[in-house]
Design a protein around this motif. Structure first.
Motif, PDB file in Angstrom:
ATOM      1  N   TRP A  63       9.153 -11.069   3.843  1.00 50.70           N
ATOM      2  CA  TRP A  63       7.699 -11.210   3.926  1.00 50.70           C
ATOM      3  C   TRP A  63       7.330 -12.218   5.014  1.00 50.70           C
ATOM      4  O   TRP A  63       8.152 -13.016   5.450  1.00 50.70           O
ATOM      5  N   VAL A  69       1.644 -13.436  -0.661  1.00 49.93           N
ATOM      6  CA  VAL A  69       1.849 -12.025  -0.995  1.00 49.93           C
ATOM      7  C   VAL A  69       1.035 -11.746  -2.256  1.00 49.93           C
ATOM      8  O   VAL A  69       1.181 -12.440  -3.273  1.00 49.93           O
ATOM      9  N   THR A  70       0.151 -10.775  -2.194  1.00 51.03           N
ATOM     10  CA  THR A  70      -0.722 -10.442  -3.325  1.00 51.03           C
ATOM     11  C   THR A  70      -0.097  -9.334  -4.163  1.00 51.03           C
ATOM     12  O   THR A  70       0.273  -8.278  -3.639  1.00 51.03           O
ATOM     13  N   THR A  72      -0.614  -6.699  -7.279  1.00 54.35           N
ATOM     14  CA  THR A  72      -1.617  -5.988  -8.073  1.00 54.35           C
ATOM     15  C   THR A  72      -0.896  -5.108  -9.092  1.00 54.35           C
ATOM     16  O   THR A  72       0.016  -4.353  -8.735  1.00 54.35           O
ATOM     17  N   THR A  83      -4.004  -9.353 -11.101  1.00 53.21           N
ATOM     18  CA  THR A  83      -3.744  -9.657  -9.696  1.00 53.21           C
ATOM     19  C   THR A  83      -3.365 -11.122  -9.570  1.00 53.21           C
ATOM     20  O   THR A  83      -3.993 -11.987 -10.200  1.00 53.21           O
ATOM     21  N   THR A 117       2.223  -3.437  -7.078  1.00 52.95           N
ATOM     22  CA  THR A 117       2.147  -3.335  -5.625  1.00 52.95           C
ATOM     23  C   THR A 117       2.037  -4.731  -5.018  1.00 52.95           C
ATOM     24  O   THR A 117       1.190  -5.527  -5.443  1.00 52.95           O
ATOM     25  N   ALA A 118       2.864  -5.010  -4.024  1.00 55.56           N
ATOM     26  CA  ALA A 118       2.835  -6.285  -3.312  1.00 55.56           C
ATOM     27  C   ALA A 118       2.322  -6.036  -1.896  1.00 55.56           C
ATOM     28  O   ALA A 118       2.779  -5.117  -1.216  1.00 55.56           O
ATOM     29  N   ALA A 119       1.367  -6.875  -1.455  1.00 51.58           N
ATOM     30  CA  ALA A 119       0.775  -6.725  -0.118  1.00 51.58           C
ATOM     31  C   ALA A 119       0.995  -8.000   0.689  1.00 51.58           C
ATOM     32  O   ALA A 119       0.692  -9.105   0.218  1.00 51.58           O
ATOM     33  N   ASP A 120       1.529  -7.850   1.896  1.00 53.09           N
ATOM     34  CA  ASP A 120       1.770  -8.978   2.788  1.00 53.09           C
ATOM     35  C   ASP A 120       0.434  -9.523   3.298  1.00 53.09           C
ATOM     36  O   ASP A 120      -0.395  -8.787   3.828  1.00 53.09           O
ATOM     37  N   GLU A 125       1.246  -5.031   5.033  1.00 50.18           N
ATOM     38  CA  GLU A 125       2.230  -4.048   4.582  1.00 50.18           C
ATOM     39  C   GLU A 125       2.411  -4.162   3.068  1.00 50.18           C
ATOM     40  O   GLU A 125       2.401  -5.253   2.503  1.00 50.18           O
ATOM     41  N   THR A 126       2.605  -3.025   2.401  1.00 51.44           N
ATOM     42  CA  THR A 126       2.720  -3.013   0.939  1.00 51.44           C
ATOM     43  C   THR A 126       4.052  -2.418   0.490  1.00 51.44           C
ATOM     44  O   THR A 126       4.645  -1.581   1.164  1.00 51.44           O
ATOM     45  N   THR A 128       5.753  -1.012  -3.375  1.00 51.53           N
ATOM     46  CA  THR A 128       5.391  -0.682  -4.754  1.00 51.53           C
ATOM     47  C   THR A 128       6.635  -0.461  -5.619  1.00 51.53           C
ATOM     48  O   THR A 128       7.608   0.142  -5.176  1.00 51.53           O
TER      49      THR A 128
END
Length: 301
Positions: A63, A69-70, A72, A83, A117-120, A125-126, A128
C-alpha cells in the motif's frame, strides 16, 4: 536590438524556464518520497470463518506508504455496515483490527458472507476479500477405560483447542466454528485415541471415547545363590512360558494390565513363585535367586 542583447534576453528566458522545470522536478521527488507506491497492494484476514463477538484482523503489504487504507464491510444483503481506516507504514504494510462482530446476530449482521474492500488513500486502488459469519457449534463427550469406568484428567484436544476430562470423564468445547476437526485424547497408561469430528453451526457434536490400555513388560534375571546367571530356567507368566538365556535374562512383552503369577523353575533348584499386579503401560523387573534343592534320602540303614 543588437545580437549580444538578443542572446542575453534569450539566456534569461532559458534560465527562467530551467528554474520552473527544476522546481517541478523537486516537487515530484518530494511527493514520491512522501508517498511511494508499492506494486500489487494486498491484504488477508486472519480467518475465513467467524463467530459472533469475534474480531476481524487484517495484514497486508504493497500500500502507499504513510497513507490511510479505508476498509468497507458489506453484509450479505450488500449493505455497508462498517467503515474504518488503517494507516500504512513506511514500508507499505498494514496490520490491525477492522471490525468486531456483535455478540448476537442482528438485522445488520446476519449469518452469511460479508465483503471486505480495502481502498488505497493515495492511488484509490481497491482489493476485495470475503469472510463468513456463522453460528458457532460445540463438541462434548465422555472418556472411559475398557471396563467402562470414567477416565478423569485425560487431555483432550480439538485441533489447537485443549481441555481435560472431569471426575466423570466428561469434556466439552463451546463456541467452535463450524468445520472439520481432529479430536485427540491421551493419558498416561493408555494408547492415544484420535478421530475426526464435524462441527455443525448451532449444534452440539457428541463423542464417546473408549481408551485402550497400553500393554506392559515383565522382565528379569535369574541367578543362583552365588550370584551367577542360570541359563535354561523355565519362566512362566500365568500361561505364557519362556526360558532364560546365557545371561539368565528373560522378557515378556505386550503384557496386558492385570494380576499375574510369575514362576521360575529348574531341575536341582527350588521353584520361585511371586504374584503381582501390572498396571497400564507398566514395566516390572524381577531379580530372582534360586536356591539349591537339598535332596533327602530315606530308607538307608
Amino acid at each position: 536590438m543588437s545580437f549580444p542583447s538578443l542572446f542575453f534576453e534569450s539566456g534569461k528566458r532559458g534560465f527562467k524556464m530551467n528554474r520552473k522545470l527544476m522546481a517541478a522536478s523537486i516537487a515530484i521527488l518530494l511527493l514520491l518520497m512522501v508517498a511511494p507506491v508499492f506494486a500489487a497492494p494486498t491484504f488477508e484476514t486472519d480467518k475465513a470463518v467467524y463467530s459472533p463477538n469475534e474480531e476481524v484482523k487484517v495484514t497486508g503489504s504493497g500500500w502507499s506508504a504513510n497513507y490511510y487504507v479505508t476498509f468497507t464491510v458489506k453484509n450479505p444483503d450488500d449493505r455497508v455496515v462498517w467503515t474504518t481506516m488503517i494507516k500504512a507504514g513506511s514500508d507499505g504494510s498494514i496490520s490491525g483490527t477492522i471490525l468486531r462482530f456483535p455478540s448476537t446476530f442482528t438485522v445488520d449482521y446476519p449469518a452469511g458472507t460479508y465483503t471486505v474492500t480495502a481502498a488505497d488513500g493515495y492511488t484509490g486502488e481497491t482489493v476485495t476479500r470475503t469472510i463468513t459469519l456463522t453460528q458457532p457449534g460445540a463438541v462434548s463427550g465422555t472418556v472411559k477405560d475398557p471396563l467402562g469406568v470414567a477416565v478423569s484428567g485425560a487431555t483432550v484436544t480439538l485441533d489447537t483447542l485443549e481441555t481435560t476430562t472431569d471426575v466423570n470423564g466428561e469434556f466439552s468445547f463451546t463456541d467452535v466454528v463450524a468445520g472439520t476437526y481432529t479430536l485427540t485424547v491421551s493419558k498416561t497408561g493408555f494408547e492415544t485415541y484420535s478421530t475426526t469430528v464435524t462441527v455443525v453451526a448451532g449444534e452440539t457434536t457428541s463423542v464417546s471415547v473408549t481408551l485402550t490400555y497400553l500393554n506392559g513388560t515383565v522382565a528379569g534375571v535369574v541367578k543362583d545363590e552365588a550370584g551367577l546367571p542360570i541359563e535354561g530356567a523355565t519362566v512362566t507368566l500365568d500361561t505364557t512360558e519362556t526360558t532364560t538365556d546365557a545371561s539368565g535374562s528373560f522378557t515378556f512383552t505386550g503384557v496386558e494390565p492385570g494380576d499375574y503369577t510369575l514362576s521360575v523353575s529348574k531341575v536341582g533348584y527350588s521353584t520361585y513363585t511371586e504374584s503381582f499386579t501390572l498396571g497400564p503401560g507398566e514395566s516390572k523387573t524381577f531379580t530372582v535367586t534360586l536356591t539349591t534343592r537339598v535332596l533327602s534320602i530315606t530308607g538307608l540303614s
